[in-house]
Design an enzyme around this catalytic site. Structure first.
Site, PDB file in Angstrom:
ATOM      1  N   CYS A  75      42.524  49.461  44.587  1.00 29.68           N
ATOM      2  CA  CYS A  75      41.654  48.944  43.531  1.00 29.68           C
ATOM      3  C   CYS A  75      40.321  48.516  44.130  1.00 29.68           C
ATOM      4  O   CYS A  75      40.277  47.738  45.087  1.00 29.68           O
ATOM      5  CB  CYS A  75      42.337  47.761  42.850  1.00 29.68           C
ATOM      6  SG  CYS A  75      41.266  46.801  41.773  1.00 29.68           S
ATOM      7  N   GLU A  76      39.255  49.029  43.581  1.00 32.57           N
ATOM      8  CA  GLU A  76      37.942  48.710  44.135  1.00 32.57           C
ATOM      9  C   GLU A  76      37.481  47.294  43.805  1.00 32.57           C
ATOM     10  O   GLU A  76      36.521  46.806  44.396  1.00 32.57           O
ATOM     11  CB  GLU A  76      36.895  49.733  43.694  1.00 32.57           C
ATOM     12  CG  GLU A  76      36.592  49.760  42.240  1.00 32.57           C
ATOM     13  CD  GLU A  76      35.634  50.889  41.878  1.00 32.57           C
ATOM     14  OE1 GLU A  76      34.957  50.740  40.843  1.00 32.57           O
ATOM     15  OE2 GLU A  76      35.551  51.893  42.596  1.00 32.57           O
ATOM     16  N   HIS A  77      38.169  46.617  42.897  1.00 37.09           N
ATOM     17  CA  HIS A  77      37.795  45.233  42.576  1.00 37.09           C
ATOM     18  C   HIS A  77      38.396  44.230  43.549  1.00 37.09           C
ATOM     19  O   HIS A  77      37.753  43.226  43.881  1.00 37.09           O
ATOM     20  CB  HIS A  77      38.228  44.869  41.158  1.00 37.09           C
ATOM     21  CG  HIS A  77      37.414  45.521  40.106  1.00 37.09           C
ATOM     22  ND1 HIS A  77      37.828  45.617  38.799  1.00 37.09           N
ATOM     23  CD2 HIS A  77      36.203  46.128  40.149  1.00 37.09           C
ATOM     24  CE1 HIS A  77      36.903  46.249  38.089  1.00 37.09           C
ATOM     25  NE2 HIS A  77      35.917  46.567  38.891  1.00 37.09           N
ATOM     26  N   HIS A  78      39.647  44.454  43.974  1.00 34.80           N
ATOM     27  CA  HIS A  78      40.335  43.469  44.805  1.00 34.80           C
ATOM     28  C   HIS A  78      40.796  44.010  46.155  1.00 34.80           C
ATOM     29  O   HIS A  78      41.358  43.278  46.952  1.00 34.80           O
ATOM     30  CB  HIS A  78      41.551  42.913  44.047  1.00 34.80           C
ATOM     31  CG  HIS A  78      41.183  42.301  42.739  1.00 34.80           C
ATOM     32  ND1 HIS A  78      41.351  42.962  41.530  1.00 34.80           N
ATOM     33  CD2 HIS A  78      40.612  41.111  42.443  1.00 34.80           C
ATOM     34  CE1 HIS A  78      40.913  42.190  40.558  1.00 34.80           C
ATOM     35  NE2 HIS A  78      40.459  41.067  41.081  1.00 34.80           N
ATOM     36  N   HIS A 144      49.764  47.866  39.549  1.00 32.43           N
ATOM     37  CA  HIS A 144      48.643  47.326  40.307  1.00 32.43           C
ATOM     38  C   HIS A 144      49.024  46.002  40.953  1.00 32.43           C
ATOM     39  O   HIS A 144      49.451  45.079  40.260  1.00 32.43           O
ATOM     40  CB  HIS A 144      47.439  47.106  39.376  1.00 32.43           C
ATOM     41  CG  HIS A 144      46.876  48.380  38.847  1.00 32.43           C
ATOM     42  ND1 HIS A 144      45.655  48.855  39.247  1.00 32.43           N
ATOM     43  CD2 HIS A 144      47.362  49.292  37.965  1.00 32.43           C
ATOM     44  CE1 HIS A 144      45.405  50.002  38.630  1.00 32.43           C
ATOM     45  NE2 HIS A 144      46.429  50.278  37.843  1.00 32.43           N
ATOM     46  N   CYS A 146      46.988  43.890  42.081  1.00 31.46           N
ATOM     47  CA  CYS A 146      46.076  42.837  41.618  1.00 31.46           C
ATOM     48  C   CYS A 146      46.600  42.182  40.341  1.00 31.46           C
ATOM     49  O   CYS A 146      46.372  40.998  40.115  1.00 31.46           O
ATOM     50  CB  CYS A 146      44.654  43.369  41.436  1.00 31.46           C
ATOM     51  SG  CYS A 146      44.501  44.794  40.364  1.00 31.46           S
TER      52      CYS A 146
END
Length: 183
Positions: A75-78, A144, A146
């Site tokens: 995940c590119e956010h976390h 996910h 996250c």
């Protein structure tokens, strides 16, 4: 990829969270993370269309479906993993690809920092373009970390995304393929 910079950044991260990166249990962590990142992000800079390789003449124009293609992405956010399965279908025009090559397209695109929604669309676009397909359906179902380990803390939640292109944008044709995929 710059392994030395990754190692230095991980060392700094450990210090920033209040850990001692020289503690015996953590001393190898920067190197281990750098090695893991080499694998996780091996798709950066690669063209997924190259994975299709040689295409072969299509002798029919019926749907080709691959189900349960395992994937791991970050995940590119976390920068936490999401794992699951991709299901793809395409309607050939004049050419078909080797079946393993289709899974390789997913592997390249998943091996980058990603959002599942974007990954789904990228796979559909790559297959449409690379195969000059009449239609494409891509469904990705993933869990996910996250979502499982922070915030909502829902470890059993699956996220399902779908992208359709060409003739499979028609609800009737899409429904037939989705029935075969099992969605």
């Amino acid at each position: 990829m710059q392994a030395d910079r990754i190692k230095a950044a991980v060392r700094e991260l450990l210090i920033a969270i209040g850990e001692n990166p020289d503690r015996p249990e953590l001393s190898a962590t920067p190197s281990k993370v750098a090695d893991a990142y080499q694998s996780f992000f091996k798709g950066i800079g690669k063209d997924p269309l190259d994975a299709l390789g040689e295409l072969f003449p299509a002798e029919h124009n019926e749907a080709v479906i691959l189900k349960d293609i395992e994937l791991v992405s970050i995940c590119e956010h976390h920068l936490l993993p999401f794992t699951g399965f991709a299901h793809i279908a395409y309607l050939p025009s004049a050419k078909v690809a080797g079946l393993g090559r289709l899974a390789s397209v997913i592997e390249i695109l998943a091996s980058r920092p990603q959002l599942q929604e974007n990954l789904t669309a990228q796979v559909a676009d790559a297959l449409m373009q690379g195969l000059d397909a009449q239609g494409v359906v891509v469904v990705i179902e993933a869990r996910h970390q996250c979502v499982a380990s922070r915030g909502a803390r829902q470890p059993e939640v699956n996220t399902i995304t779908m992208a359709t292109r060409g003739k499979f944008s028609d609800p009737v044709q899409r429904a037939e393929v989705m029935g075969l995929i099992g969605r």
